[in-house]
Design a protein around this motif. Structure first.
Motif, mmCIF file in Angstrom:
data_model
loop_
_atom_site.group_PDB
_atom_site.id
_atom_site.type_symbol
_atom_site.label_atom_id
_atom_site.label_comp_id
_atom_site.label_asym_id
_atom_site.label_seq_id
_atom_site.Cartn_x
_atom_site.Cartn_y
_atom_site.Cartn_z
ATOM 1 N N ARG A 82 -20.048 8.110 36.271
ATOM 2 C CA ARG A 82 -21.018 7.096 35.406
ATOM 3 C C ARG A 82 -22.155 7.936 34.805
ATOM 4 N NH1 ARG A 82 -22.196 1.822 38.418
ATOM 5 N NH2 ARG A 82 -23.313 3.080 39.770
ATOM 6 N N ASN A 83 -22.765 8.752 35.733
ATOM 7 C CA ASN A 83 -23.894 9.491 35.251
ATOM 8 C C ASN A 83 -23.652 10.811 35.833
ATOM 9 O OD1 ASN A 83 -24.416 8.687 37.795
ATOM 10 N ND2 ASN A 83 -26.562 8.786 37.558
ATOM 11 N N HIS A 109 -23.951 12.758 40.984
ATOM 12 C CA HIS A 109 -22.715 12.165 40.343
ATOM 13 C C HIS A 109 -22.074 10.772 40.824
ATOM 14 C CE1 HIS A 109 -21.210 16.289 38.586
ATOM 15 N NE2 HIS A 109 -22.579 16.111 38.573
ATOM 16 N N VAL A 110 -22.217 9.784 40.276
ATOM 17 C CA VAL A 110 -21.858 8.637 40.610
ATOM 18 C C VAL A 110 -20.641 8.161 40.208
ATOM 19 C CG1 VAL A 110 -22.422 6.246 40.856
ATOM 20 C CG2 VAL A 110 -24.423 7.728 40.859
ATOM 21 N N TYR A 111 -19.667 7.702 40.838
ATOM 22 C CA TYR A 111 -18.206 7.208 40.702
ATOM 23 C C TYR A 111 -18.037 5.947 40.832
ATOM 24 C CZ TYR A 111 -17.430 12.354 40.040
ATOM 25 O OH TYR A 111 -17.581 13.565 39.864
ATOM 26 N N GLY A 116 -18.410 -4.973 46.617
ATOM 27 C CA GLY A 116 -19.506 -4.460 47.429
ATOM 28 C C GLY A 116 -20.180 -3.470 46.930
ATOM 29 N N ASP A 117 -20.287 -2.391 47.516
ATOM 30 C CA ASP A 117 -21.050 -1.193 46.887
ATOM 31 C C ASP A 117 -19.945 -0.612 46.058
ATOM 32 O OD1 ASP A 117 -22.961 0.630 46.132
ATOM 33 O OD2 ASP A 117 -23.142 1.324 48.046
ATOM 34 N N PRO A 118 -20.131 -0.732 44.866
ATOM 35 C CA PRO A 118 -18.913 -0.213 43.861
ATOM 36 C C PRO A 118 -19.005 1.071 43.416
ATOM 37 C CG PRO A 118 -20.030 -1.543 42.668
ATOM 38 C CD PRO A 118 -20.797 -1.584 43.762
ATOM 39 N N THR A 176 -13.349 8.295 53.186
ATOM 40 C CA THR A 176 -13.286 6.854 53.483
ATOM 41 C C THR A 176 -12.873 5.953 52.136
ATOM 42 O OG1 THR A 176 -14.776 7.183 55.217
ATOM 43 C CG2 THR A 176 -14.477 4.859 54.233
ATOM 44 N N ALA A 177 -13.450 6.334 51.053
ATOM 45 C CA ALA A 177 -13.260 5.580 49.760
ATOM 46 C C ALA A 177 -11.955 5.587 49.400
ATOM 47 C CB ALA A 177 -14.433 6.051 48.736
ATOM 48 N N ILE A 178 -11.379 6.927 49.428
ATOM 49 C CA ILE A 178 -9.948 7.555 48.975
ATOM 50 C C ILE A 178 -9.048 6.718 49.792
ATOM 51 C CG2 ILE A 178 -8.396 9.291 48.894
ATOM 52 C CD1 ILE A 178 -10.542 11.278 48.110
#
Length: 83
Positions: A35-36, A42-44, A50-52, A74-76
């Motif tokens: 996103r930025n 770096h924010v994906y 939740g915390d997206p 963990t996210a993957i």
């Protein structure tokens, strides 16, 4: 085995020894463009409530921060469970 898969295995084996550029490449593969990207973070975006987001930051030595590598893993895993 693709470069992404190799990097993911390295991330699992030694999260404290992952280069930021490699982590960024893995995040881009799984979560799309950040996103930025103009700041130090770096924010994906992630596809769940939740915390997206996945937030990564380059450490002093050009490597990713180990706790952020673990968060990406963990996210993957969560993404693979949903898909």
């Amino acid at each position: 085995m693709s470069k992404i898969e190799k990097t993911l295995k390295e991330m699992l084996r030694a999260p404290q020894n992952v280069h930021f550029s490699d982590l960024s490449r893995v995040c881009g593969h799984y979560f799309g463009a950040p996103r930025n990207k103009g700041t130090s973070h770096h924010v994906y975006k992630t596809p769940w409530q939740g915390d997206p987001r996945v937030n990564i930051q380059k450490g002093k030595d050009g490597k990713a921060k180990a706790y952020q590598v673990k968060q990406v893993i963990t996210a993957i895993e969560k993404l693979k469970e949903k898909g």
